[in-house]
Design an enzyme around this catalytic site. Structure first.
Site, short mmCIF file in Angstrom:
data_model
loop_
_atom_site.label_atom_id
_atom_site.label_comp_id
_atom_site.label_asym_id
_atom_site.label_seq_id
_atom_site.Cartn_x
_atom_site.Cartn_y
_atom_site.Cartn_z
N GLY A 1 4.94 -9.92 4.19
CA GLY A 1 5.67 -9.85 5.45
C GLY A 1 5.00 -10.65 6.56
N MET B 1 0.83 -1.20 0.00
CA MET B 1 0.00 0.00 0.00
C MET B 1 0.87 1.26 0.00
SD MET B 1 -3.56 -0.64 1.95
CE MET B 1 -2.97 -0.39 3.62
N GLY C 1 11.15 -2.82 5.66
CA GLY C 1 10.44 -4.08 5.61
C GLY C 1 10.00 -4.42 4.20
N HIS C 2 9.42 -3.44 3.51
CA HIS C 2 9.05 -3.64 2.11
C HIS C 2 10.29 -3.90 1.25
CE1 HIS C 2 5.66 -0.94 3.53
NE2 HIS C 2 4.99 -1.95 3.01
#
Length: 284
Positions: free
Chosen positions: A147, A30, A36-37
């Site tokens: 994730g 999003m 993390g992405h």
């Protein structure tokens, strides 16, 4: 790297890749990307010839009183991160591109969505499953990357892929944390400096419970009480839920006799944060 905003454009590229015999990885996001992405994109780039990163704030997974209108967005920053990571395409559509005005077809997964965030956010996972299934149909990837911070989402997507016979491998990637243990999240942007410091209580409480588990505690209620006491010690924290569930079925457990997921959702001020960890027991 290129950016496309229509399904037609994206399919032209992915069909050509298929004709060339290239493998395709998909990283659905999003936006407002963080480390993390980036870890998802990095893994996808290593394991596929071409990688598509979708950046779409999906309206159907937000409730009426949630943060759809204020969800953080920075598409230029996102595209820069994707390009540096080696993505081939960023897919950044408008809501009108992804949903027909009179659409009344949805994807949903029952039972696995009855508890945890599914209970607290009615309709959330129907929105998640619908948009992810649409992305799967549009991109036709070999692999898709999610994730482990969103543990229930990962379990739900895996079940949907199994039940609907999607020929896609679902890859779960470890939680990426700040140095003080706070799980990376786009919503961390909402936190004031004081709230940011308070937010470390999520990981602290989970690590405290891990100590009790490693010392042989098997009562779920005892473990939950330890987590609650730790979180309650932080004045800015308000518990949404603390749950201990079977790792595979996501059903609540009373005694810890198999691998479990401990999942929590906590409001720090007005910001709802989630965290979790899996405690593995050797299956008998």
């Amino acid at each position: 790297m290129i950016t496309v905003s229509t399904i037609k454009e994206l399919r032209e590229y992915t069909k050509q890749w298929r004709r060339e015999g290239l493998s395709i990885g998909l990283v659905p996001t999003m936006g407002y990307l963080h480390e993390g992405h980036r870890s998802l994109i990095d893994k996808a780039v290593k394991e596929n010839d071409k990688v598509v990163v979708s950046i779409f704030v999906n309206p159907t997974q937000f409730g009426p009183n949630e943060d759809l209108s204020t969800y953080p967005r920075d598409i230029d920053r996102d595209k820069e991160l994707c390009e540096k990571a080696g993505a081939a395409i960023v897919f950044n559509p408008e809501a009108s591109e992804m949903y027909f005005n009179n659409a009344n077809t949805y994807a949903d997964v029952e039972k696995l969505t009855d508890g945890l965030c599914g209970l607290k956010r009615p309709g959330h996972f129907r929105g998640v499953c619908t948009i992810v299934s649409k992305l799967f149909n549009i991109v036709n990837p070999d692999r898709a990357y999610f994730g482990e911070k969103d543990a229930q989402q990962l379990a739900v997507i895996r079940r949907m892929v199994r039940d609907l016979n999607f020929d896609i491998e679902i890859i779960g990637c470890p939680i990426i944390r700040e140095e003080d243990g706070l799980a990376k999240s786009s919503r961390n942007k909402y936190l004031s400096l004081e709230e940011r410091a308070a937010a470390t209580i999520l990981n602290k409480s989970l690590m405290k419970s891990k100590e009790f588990l490693e010392n042989g505690e098997i009562s779920a209620e005892v473990i939950k009480s330890k987590i609650k006491a730790e979180i309650d010690s932080e004045l800015l924290a308000k518990i949404d839920y603390i749950e201990i569930v079977d790792k595979y079925t996501l059903e609540p457990v009373r005694d810890i006799k198999s691998s479990i997921l401990i999942a929590i959702a906590v409001f720090i001020g007005n910001t709802r944060l989630i965290d979790n960890f899996t405690f593995e027991l050797e299956e008998k």
